[in-house]
Design a protein around this motif. Sequence first.
Motif, PDB file in Angstrom:
ATOM      1  N   UNK A 298      56.555  44.760  46.153  1.00 33.64           N
ATOM      2  CA  UNK A 298      57.877  45.058  45.580  1.00 33.64           C
ATOM      3  C   UNK A 298      58.551  46.118  46.452  1.00 33.64           C
ATOM      4  N   UNK A 299      58.960  45.711  47.650  1.00 32.05           N
ATOM      5  CA  UNK A 299      59.559  46.650  48.590  1.00 32.05           C
ATOM      6  C   UNK A 299      58.636  47.817  48.851  1.00 32.05           C
ATOM      7  N   UNK A 300      59.168  49.022  48.718  1.00 24.12           N
ATOM      8  CA  UNK A 300      58.360  50.234  48.890  1.00 24.12           C
ATOM      9  C   UNK A 300      57.843  50.769  47.558  1.00 24.12           C
ATOM     10  N   UNK A 301      58.086  50.036  46.482  1.00 25.66           N
ATOM     11  CA  UNK A 301      57.746  50.557  45.154  1.00 25.66           C
ATOM     12  C   UNK A 301      56.324  50.254  44.708  1.00 25.66           C
ATOM     13  N   UNK A 302      55.680  49.244  45.309  1.00 27.01           N
ATOM     14  CA  UNK A 302      54.312  48.963  44.892  1.00 27.01           C
ATOM     15  C   UNK A 302      53.942  47.504  45.057  1.00 27.01           C
ATOM     16  N   UNK A 303      52.835  47.118  44.400  1.00 27.34           N
ATOM     17  CA  UNK A 303      52.243  45.789  44.523  1.00 27.34           C
ATOM     18  C   UNK A 303      51.993  45.198  43.140  1.00 27.34           C
ATOM     19  N   UNK A 304      52.073  43.873  43.055  1.00 28.31           N
ATOM     20  CA  UNK A 304      51.785  43.161  41.812  1.00 28.31           C
ATOM     21  C   UNK A 304      50.905  41.958  42.137  1.00 28.31           C
ATOM     22  N   UNK A 305      49.823  41.792  41.379  1.00 28.07           N
ATOM     23  CA  UNK A 305      48.956  40.619  41.482  1.00 28.07           C
ATOM     24  C   UNK A 305      49.047  39.852  40.168  1.00 28.07           C
ATOM     25  N   UNK A 306      49.343  38.561  40.244  1.00 27.13           N
ATOM     26  CA  UNK A 306      49.469  37.721  39.054  1.00 27.13           C
ATOM     27  C   UNK A 306      48.360  36.683  39.063  1.00 27.13           C
ATOM     28  N   UNK A 307      47.666  36.540  37.933  1.00 25.90           N
ATOM     29  CA  UNK A 307      46.612  35.535  37.824  1.00 25.90           C
ATOM     30  C   UNK A 307      46.426  35.174  36.354  1.00 25.90           C
ATOM     31  N   UNK A 308      45.302  34.557  36.035  1.00 26.59           N
ATOM     32  CA  UNK A 308      44.970  34.219  34.661  1.00 26.59           C
ATOM     33  C   UNK A 308      43.462  34.283  34.482  1.00 26.59           C
ATOM     34  N   UNK A 309      43.019  34.389  33.221  1.00 35.66           N
ATOM     35  CA  UNK A 309      41.587  34.475  32.962  1.00 35.66           C
ATOM     36  C   UNK A 309      41.278  33.890  31.583  1.00 35.66           C
ATOM     37  N   UNK A 310      40.009  33.565  31.389  1.00 34.19           N
ATOM     38  CA  UNK A 310      39.574  33.028  30.105  1.00 34.19           C
ATOM     39  C   UNK A 310      39.729  31.538  29.958  1.00 34.19           C
ATOM     40  N   UNK A 311      40.130  30.828  31.008  1.00 29.73           N
ATOM     41  CA  UNK A 311      40.281  29.370  30.922  1.00 29.73           C
ATOM     42  C   UNK A 311      38.909  28.718  30.806  1.00 29.73           C
ATOM     43  N   UNK A 312      38.747  27.870  29.811  1.00 32.83           N
ATOM     44  CA  UNK A 312      37.491  27.155  29.614  1.00 32.83           C
ATOM     45  C   UNK A 312      37.805  25.739  29.170  1.00 32.83           C
ATOM     46  N   UNK A 313      36.904  25.105  28.437  1.00 32.75           N
ATOM     47  CA  UNK A 313      37.097  23.707  28.035  1.00 32.75           C
ATOM     48  C   UNK A 313      38.261  23.524  27.075  1.00 32.75           C
ATOM     49  N   UNK A 314      38.816  24.613  26.563  1.00 35.34           N
ATOM     50  CA  UNK A 314      39.912  24.514  25.604  1.00 35.34           C
ATOM     51  C   UNK A 314      41.291  24.606  26.249  1.00 35.34           C
TER      52      UNK A 314
END
Length: 680
Positions: free
Chosen positions: A216-232
Amino acid sequence: MNKTILKNLLCSSFFLVSATILAQVATVSSPDARLKVNLDVKDGKAVYSVSYDDKTMLEESPLGFKSNFGDFSTGLSLRDHQEGKEYPSHVQEKYHLNRCKVSDVDYEANVYTLCLKVGEGRRQLNVDVVFYVSNNDIAFRYEVPRHGETGSIRIMSEETGFRFPQQTTTFMCPQSDAMVGWKRTKPSYEEGYSYDRPLAETKARHGFTFPCLFKIGEDGWVLVSETGNDSRYCGCRLSDLKEGNLYTVDFPMPEEANGNGTIEPAFALPGATPWRTITVGKTLAPIVETTAPWNTVRPLYGAEQNPSKGDDDILLRTYSPKNYKFGKSTWSWIVWQDASMNWDDQVAYIDLASEMGYPYILIDAGWDEQLGYKKMEDLIKYAHIKNVDVFLWYSSSGYWNDIVQSPINKMDGPIARKEVMRWMKKNGVKGIKVDFWGGDKQETFRQYEAVLSDAYDNDIMVIFHGCTLPRGWERMYPNYVGSEAVLASENLVFSQGACDKEAKDTSTHPFIRNTVGCMEWGGSFLNRRLGRGNQRGPKRATTDCHELAQAVLFQNPIQNFAITPENLKPESEGGAPKVSIDFMKMVPTTWNETKYVAGYPGQFAVLARRNADTWYIAGNNASDECDKVLDLSRFVKKGDVVTLFSDDANSEPQRKEVKIKNPKKVKVHMLHNGGFVIVK
């Protein structure tokens, strides 16, 4: 109850409730108050935004989804947020991980439930959006109650979005077409990354695979993901960029898995979607060190035993389902390829594992045809005599691709799968590597879980290859020990171009792919030429110390390293330097701590990992030859004597003892395509 925690609970609760009186619904702050999530409902739509140190990290972004019995993306209004809810406004939990980048996690977060409804009276439908906000991590998901006789839900699409400020640049991996590539096996999370690309130039027809990194320019970093995905649920990804700098959550393509299975996930009610995770930091340190994939998930079997409350009402969890042993492995296929699937070559690699002190050998595709089950039983017995245990390769199936490498049609059906699992347990096989998966549909995620479950019943560990991203699986499944889900080292064997860009790739993954889960890379080559005999094949472009650093920079509890029997020959006969062999004998594969030191994706990476009382500080360099001055004061002190593995002027590995003069200004020299490791 501890008075300090009680005070925090009361203050947090007061803050969250009182916020509803203001123009927006709520502001949820992290415990250190630096990370803030603003929640609101505008014109019938739920939205959120994110700031860090008062700098905007995500602009106002949409929430919601459309389902088969109701549209939860529009026409929304608030319910009483206390109505029937048991969520605390503050959680603090300690938990243990035994095969990740960190072993002991002390998780603390503020929690808020945005209680929404669509319609009124008998036609009212409810949904909750639950946010956990810790010091650098956000996790949120949708929770849907049972609605009368409606006991299941099918999610048709998600409106969930991430809207970035204009100055944002991206580091992302595009999703491939479906049913293309080798034997129609894609998508398999094996495309290349783009670097520092402005939002307007970020284009991919099928969007981008998780995780996605943003500057985000000089303001910082962002990581986007997901978790907990299973058979449902299915595995999701980010869409292509939409109007207004917006990415949304996308479902799999219809063509995936040869068209088998729906693209819309379904689950029983009450139920919940997976967690969307956002990691935010001023530097890359919170990205590298995040525990977001594991904080909000729970084991699905072999459960955490007897949760109890200890001092200060902190929930203590003990997780010890079975005594799996993690460690290093040899693997003939990565250099000697398909022709090595014979008795003599596998014996050579078993002997190599024994000589190196490695507990495992991975025996790759074709063993059932080239050796047969009876001969394999004899080979396993030989391995056990040499104190080496065996992992066996299997194809995930055959009916959603054109794979002919065997064994096939063993892992996709419960009858055949259980039969071979029982055979493996009887003969002392410790693990399997299951390859060539069909994509991200819920149908495929059911098979991931079925393989893990049957393997667990037979004391077998599981590695996935040609596969999706792991999503919290190290905590969810006790016998899960790794996934590829990256353009991994096997590609070096196939082309000189891949070798030439190896350093760029390996200075990328510590900041993106490997931050969110195990990464079965399979590298650390010591051959100069990537072919049998060390005389032919693509020429390795990196130094030995770059390859040694990989063994630290990349984390997977079972590491199938690319060393070969010829590496043990004397150097005069083409063997690897003793310095390199000695390091590959000593380096561990599980870690108690991981810390960011320095780096930039695609340019260079320096991380520190601790195993027991020993720190391994490793770096690699894809940029020009340079000196780096590093602050290592968290790991060493003035006067400490450390062991330095580094390249000399001729790119040869050297080992020497170095006395630390100023731990805040430790200078290391790195060649182009070089690296180093400091051991303390």
